[in-house]
Design an enzyme around this catalytic site. Structure first.
Site, short mmCIF file in Angstrom:
data_model
loop_
_atom_site.label_atom_id
_atom_site.label_comp_id
_atom_site.label_asym_id
_atom_site.label_seq_id
_atom_site.Cartn_x
_atom_site.Cartn_y
_atom_site.Cartn_z
N ARG A 88 0.80 -1.22 0.00
CA ARG A 88 0.00 0.00 0.00
C ARG A 88 0.83 1.28 0.00
O ARG A 88 0.57 2.20 -0.77
CB ARG A 88 -0.91 0.06 1.24
N THR A 89 1.79 1.37 0.89
CA THR A 89 2.47 2.66 1.06
C THR A 89 3.24 3.02 -0.20
O THR A 89 3.13 4.13 -0.73
CB THR A 89 3.39 2.62 2.30
N LYS A 116 25.55 -3.29 -0.90
CA LYS A 116 27.02 -3.22 -0.94
C LYS A 116 27.57 -2.43 0.23
O LYS A 116 28.76 -2.15 0.30
CB LYS A 116 27.46 -2.54 -2.24
N ARG A 126 10.99 3.99 3.39
CA ARG A 126 10.67 3.02 4.45
C ARG A 126 11.94 2.29 4.81
O ARG A 126 12.70 1.88 3.92
CB ARG A 126 9.62 2.03 3.96
N HIS A 145 4.67 5.57 11.61
CA HIS A 145 4.23 5.43 10.21
C HIS A 145 3.34 6.65 9.92
O HIS A 145 2.11 6.55 9.85
CB HIS A 145 3.46 4.13 10.05
N1 CP Z 1 -0.37 0.00 5.71
C1 CP Z 1 0.84 -0.29 5.21
O1 CP Z 1 1.86 0.30 5.60
O2 CP Z 1 0.83 -1.28 4.27
P1 CP Z 1 2.11 -1.75 3.46
O3 CP Z 1 3.05 -2.39 4.44
O4 CP Z 1 1.59 -2.70 2.43
O5 CP Z 1 2.74 -0.52 2.86
#
Ligand code: CP
Length: 304
Positions: A47-48, A76, A97, A125
């Protein structure tokens, strides 16, 4: 960037912009012509990452990036700081991320372009929180005076930590923290955020006990990737399963949210219940990331 970096007023403007994008997408279709978003994902995501990419494409921009540390020069031994300095030469904005808490913050200090935290370890998040706030405000009509149950892995669930930190800024929010003993909310959230804010909160183990009082139920999965041993994960993973029988205990206007992905914690039979809002939540994630990209590029809300 975190929702906590924004004042409540700025946050409201970002959510207003997201709602306007939802209603009038054509108005925004070329706002980012010529702009590039980099998605730097050192951890898996559906999703993100894809919602960021969809958001930029819907604004007329382009995207580049990597979806695992192994497909970048991190494999590396390149540092996050060097990677982001490099990416600053290729893109106008980036979303990162990373499994290490604080890595996007380190990146932002080395970067020439805005760095958005797309999830750092078990910490925060922030853009999921923006998504959650937009979903709650759009579907409930308010962010204040709600009773929210947060259920599941409250220890490692970074979306829960971010959401609590955001919601304590609104009046009259009550928190019901539903978890097994081993997955309770970290002390720093209980002491420094909940107690310090003066908001009402209780901690319970049984979901059934909490259901009747809730305006919102925020389910989370047990975060397998943060456990040190598989045995503990297997013991905990099915501790909560939301099913039709438990939904029968809830109010008719209660909403169920979940940041997703789900594993077993919401039975698929619940998906047909009109109170299941988790796939609408996914859609709101695109609008709010469009609003955020525009604002960080100086094309939306003026963020000081
Ligand atoms: N909600 C969320 O962070 O989903 P993903 O891990 O799929 O990005």
């Amino acid at each position: 960037m975190s929702p906590l970096d924004l004042s409540v007023e700025e946050l409201a403007k970002v959510l207003d912009l997201a709602n306007d994008i939802e209603k009038n997408p054509e108005k925004y279709a070329h706002k980012c012509d010529g702009k590039i978003l980099a998605t730097l994902f050192y951890e898996p995501s559906t999703r993100t990452r894809l919602s960021f990419e969809s958001a930029m494409m819907r604004l007329g921009g382009k995207v580049l990036g990597f979806s695992s540390a192994n497909s970048s020069s991190a494999a590396k031994g390149e540092s996050v700081a060097d990677t982001v300095r490099t990416v600053s030469c290729y893109a106008d904005i980036c979303a990162m991320r990373h499994p290490k808490e604080g890595a996007p913050l380190v990146a932002s200090m080395a970067s020439e372009i805005p760095v958005i935290n797309a999830g750092d370890g078990g910490h925060q998040h922030p853009t999921q929180t923006l998504t959650d706030l937009l979903t709650i405000r759009s579907l409930k009509g308010r962010l204040d005076n709600i009773t929210i149950g947060l259920c599941g892995d409250l220890k490692f669930g970074r979306t829960v930590h971010s959401l609590i930190e955001a919601l304590v800024r609104y009046e009259g929010v009550k928190f019901v923290l539903i978890s097994p003993e081993e997955l309770r909310i970290p002390d720093y959230i209980r002491e420094d955020v909940l107690k310090a804010s003066g908001h009402e909160f209780i901690e319970v183990e049984r979901l059934e006990e909490a259901m009747p009082s809730l305006d919102l139920l925020y389910m989370t999965r047990v975060q397998r990737e943060r456990f040190f041993n598989e045995e503990d994960y297997v013991r905990m993973k099915d501790f909560y399963i939301l099913d039709k029988a438990k939904m029968a205990l809830a109010r008719e206007d209660m909403l169920v949210l979940h940041p997703l992905p789900r594993v077993n914690e919401i039975s698929v039979e619940v998906d047909a219940d009109p109170r299941a809002a988790y796939f609408k939540q996914v859609q709101y994630g695109v609008y709010v990331r469009m609003a955020l990209i525009l604002s960080l590029l100086g094309l939306g809300v003026d963020l000081c």
